[in-house]
Design an enzyme around this catalytic site. Structure first.
Site, mmCIF file in Angstrom:
data_model
loop_
_atom_site.group_PDB
_atom_site.id
_atom_site.type_symbol
_atom_site.label_atom_id
_atom_site.label_comp_id
_atom_site.label_asym_id
_atom_site.label_seq_id
_atom_site.Cartn_x
_atom_site.Cartn_y
_atom_site.Cartn_z
ATOM 1 N N ASP A 137 -8.438 -0.247 4.494
ATOM 2 C CA ASP A 137 -7.644 -1.365 3.558
ATOM 3 C C ASP A 137 -5.941 -1.121 4.409
ATOM 4 O OD1 ASP A 137 -6.754 -2.786 1.341
ATOM 5 O OD2 ASP A 137 -6.839 -0.557 -0.149
ATOM 6 N N LYS A 138 -5.638 -2.603 3.580
ATOM 7 C CA LYS A 138 -4.190 -2.486 3.532
ATOM 8 C C LYS A 138 -3.061 -2.268 2.551
ATOM 9 C CE LYS A 138 -1.853 -5.558 2.533
ATOM 10 N NZ LYS A 138 -0.779 -6.200 2.032
ATOM 11 N N HIS A 139 -2.354 -1.566 2.680
ATOM 12 C CA HIS A 139 -0.695 -1.698 1.380
ATOM 13 C C HIS A 139 0.210 -1.673 1.809
ATOM 14 C CE1 HIS A 139 0.173 -0.433 -2.604
ATOM 15 N NE2 HIS A 139 1.243 0.608 -1.538
ATOM 16 N N SER A 140 0.850 -2.511 0.726
ATOM 17 C CA SER A 140 1.978 -3.164 1.749
ATOM 18 C C SER A 140 3.592 -2.458 0.928
ATOM 19 C CB SER A 140 2.477 -4.143 1.647
ATOM 20 O OG SER A 140 3.818 -4.313 0.472
ATOM 21 N N THR A 145 0.428 -8.488 -5.901
ATOM 22 C CA THR A 145 -0.843 -8.643 -6.039
ATOM 23 C C THR A 145 -1.271 -9.595 -7.395
ATOM 24 O OG1 THR A 145 -0.775 -8.190 -3.891
ATOM 25 C CG2 THR A 145 -3.208 -8.221 -4.925
ATOM 26 N N ARG A 189 9.543 10.403 -13.006
ATOM 27 C CA ARG A 189 10.326 10.281 -12.123
ATOM 28 C C ARG A 189 11.232 8.632 -13.002
ATOM 29 N NH1 ARG A 189 6.895 8.126 -7.429
ATOM 30 N NH2 ARG A 189 8.764 8.103 -6.676
ATOM 31 N N SER A 231 2.959 9.610 -3.935
ATOM 32 C CA SER A 231 2.538 8.724 -5.001
ATOM 33 C C SER A 231 1.351 6.827 -4.250
ATOM 34 C CB SER A 231 3.996 8.187 -5.237
ATOM 35 O OG SER A 231 3.394 7.048 -6.339
ATOM 36 N N LYS A 244 -2.543 7.561 -4.475
ATOM 37 C CA LYS A 244 -3.810 6.254 -4.512
ATOM 38 C C LYS A 244 -4.573 6.021 -3.533
ATOM 39 C CE LYS A 244 -0.541 4.668 -6.396
ATOM 40 N NZ LYS A 244 0.909 4.238 -7.477
ATOM 41 N N LYS A 245 -4.216 5.374 -2.672
ATOM 42 C CA LYS A 245 -4.767 4.319 -1.413
ATOM 43 C C LYS A 245 -5.885 5.919 -1.005
ATOM 44 C CE LYS A 245 -3.877 1.252 -1.849
ATOM 45 N NZ LYS A 245 -4.671 -0.793 -1.949
#
Ligand code: URA
Length: 460
Positions: free
Chosen positions: A82-85, A122, A170, A185, A189-190
């Protein structure tokens, strides 16, 4: 172990033990601690910071605070990637990247988010497709992960639940902008997706999540260090957000642009360039290609033979979307009633974009949320956004506005004009240096050892 003792230790600047952090996060997840204690923890962490060891422990505890996906029973034949931005404007990379990787043999459980502030989300983009369900049941999610190999969906409540509580506190205690809290954070999750490898796209520039470039670089390095130490091979790319990636910004408009790329109607541009580079890094990290050349060849073949759009459409169908998305794209995505070009007051070269202002313009048009619970109009937004270096004149607009009403289009025009920095001296401006799309690549050591990167800034 008393929660008060853990809070006192952090308040006094003592490093917390892994067991103390785990105890606190478990108490967050099961409701033992109240919001006031969470607020004390986040404020003490904001003020005192955390060491790398503490940040790794906080990330792992956040990941383990709920269900950690187990792909074992699915017997997937390829790696789970997977990718996260960190979030951008006109940045629909995930929509192309997920099916592209799946077409090359990966399995992509892409758990995504909604728009936040000026950045697009997304899930909001995919929901522009009628019927697309971002919260499928587990059986559907697993079926899609197996075939077509990609499922872009929202986070279920049982994934990293501690983060949900921490983030909410927060948000109202002025403690969002804390490096260890941000890293735990994002990664908590990832990493609950049980990935074989992760690629992080950290945006840098005036449209990035952190406006300060020094802090953004620190975020990229910390994410790389923490994710690897938490056991997930991770490469990090620092990529430019001083201009939009796509030529559009707005939910349905970005879906349309992605489909144009996936079906070969557009074959160049910053969006495709970055998506390809992220895909190369992911094929290398997932051992689906032995070299950059092999990765590029495999990717080009999959894009050229239509497999990417087929996988995307199979995912859409599997999640309740139309069976004829591409054939009847206009019917399904619709159009905003008002479409208006905005021209510069004089001939000029675009030498700057205020990307955050462009993102906020989309929100103001109704394409994003001002507060949680707002409904989104998927049709509105911007396209034909003039990239840096574009010559604008009486025939080439700065941007095309898609609005729900004439009043909305009128209301946004002046703000949009201010979002572009223009130089009327065409000769001088033609020497403009545009920030490079990929500013640095921090390869995971396992990838760096086997494949030299072409990027000068690459580090391991
Ligand atoms: N995105 C997240 O998921 N968490 C943060 O803290 C910041 C951005």
């Amino acid at each position: 172990m008393l929660i008060q003792d853990i809070l006192a230790a952090k308040r006094d600047g003592e490093p917390l033990e892994e067991a103390q952090i785990r105890r606190f996060i478990e108490a967050v997840a099961d409701g033992e601690v109240g919001d006031e204690q969470i607020g004390a923890f986040t404020m003490a962490t904001y003020l005192r910071g955390m060491s790398l060891d503490e940040t790794v422990a906080l990330t792992a505890a956040t990941r383990d605070s709920g269900r950690v996906l187990d792909h074992g029973a699915l017997a997937l034949p390829g790696p789970v990637l997977d990718k996260h931005s960190t979030g951008g404007v006109g940045d629909p990379v995930s929509l192309i990247l997920g099916p592209w990787l799946a077409a090359c043999g990966a399995h992509v459980p892409m758990i995504s988010g909604r728009g936040l502030g000026h950045t697009g989300g997304t899930l909001d983009k995919l929901e522009a497709i009628p019927g697309y369900n971002v919260t499928p049941d587990r059986a559907t999610f697993e079926r899609l992960l197996k075939s077509p190999g990609v499922a872009i969906v929202g986070q279920s409540g049982d994934l990293a639940p501690a983060d949900k509580r921490l983030y909410a506190v927060r948000d109202v205690t002025a403690t969002v902008a804390s490096m260890p809290l941000i890293v735990a954070s994002i990664l908590g999750k990832k990493l609950a997706e049980s990935l074989d490898a992760l690629v992080m796209d950290v945006k840098i520039g005036n449209g990035a999540f952190l406006a300060d470039d020094v802090q953004t670089r620190a975020l990229a390095t910390t994410i790389a260090d923490v994710a690897r130490r938490a056991g997930t091979p991770t490469s990090v790319l620092l990529t430019d957000m001083n201009q939009t990636l796509a030529t559009s910004a707005g939910n349905a408009l970005e879906v349309r642009e992605c489909l144009d790329i996936m079906t070969g109607k557009r074959d160049s541009g910053r969006l495709l360039d970055l998506t390809r580079e992220l895909a190369v890094q992911m094929l290398l990290a997932g051992r689906l290609a032995a070299s950059r050349d092999a990765a590029t060849e495999r990717l080009d073949r999959a894009l050229g033979n239509g497999e990417v759009s087929e996988r995307f459409c199979a995912m859409v169908r599997g999640l309740g979307g139309p069976t004829d998305l591409i054939e009847r794209l206009d019917d399904h995505l619709g159009h905003a009633p008002i479409v208006r070009d905005l021209y510069a007051p004089h001939d000029a070269i675009v030498i700057g974009q205020d990307v955050k202002a462009l993102g906020m313009a989309v929100v103001a048009l109704g394409g994003g949320r001002r507060r949680a619970g707002d409904t989104i109009d998927p049709r509105v937004g911007l396209d034909r956004i003039a990239a840096l270096g574009t010559r604008v004149d009486a025939t080439t607009p700065l941007v095309r506005i898609h609005a729900a009403s004439e009043a909305d289009a009128d209301g946004i025009a002046a703000r949009l004009l201010e979002a572009f920095v223009l130089d009327a001296n065409i000769a001088r401006a033609s020497g403009l240096t545009v920030p490079p799309l990929i500013q640095e690549v921090m390869l995971d050591p396992s990838v760096a050892a086997s494949t030299p990167s072409p990027h000068a800034g690459a580090t391991s």
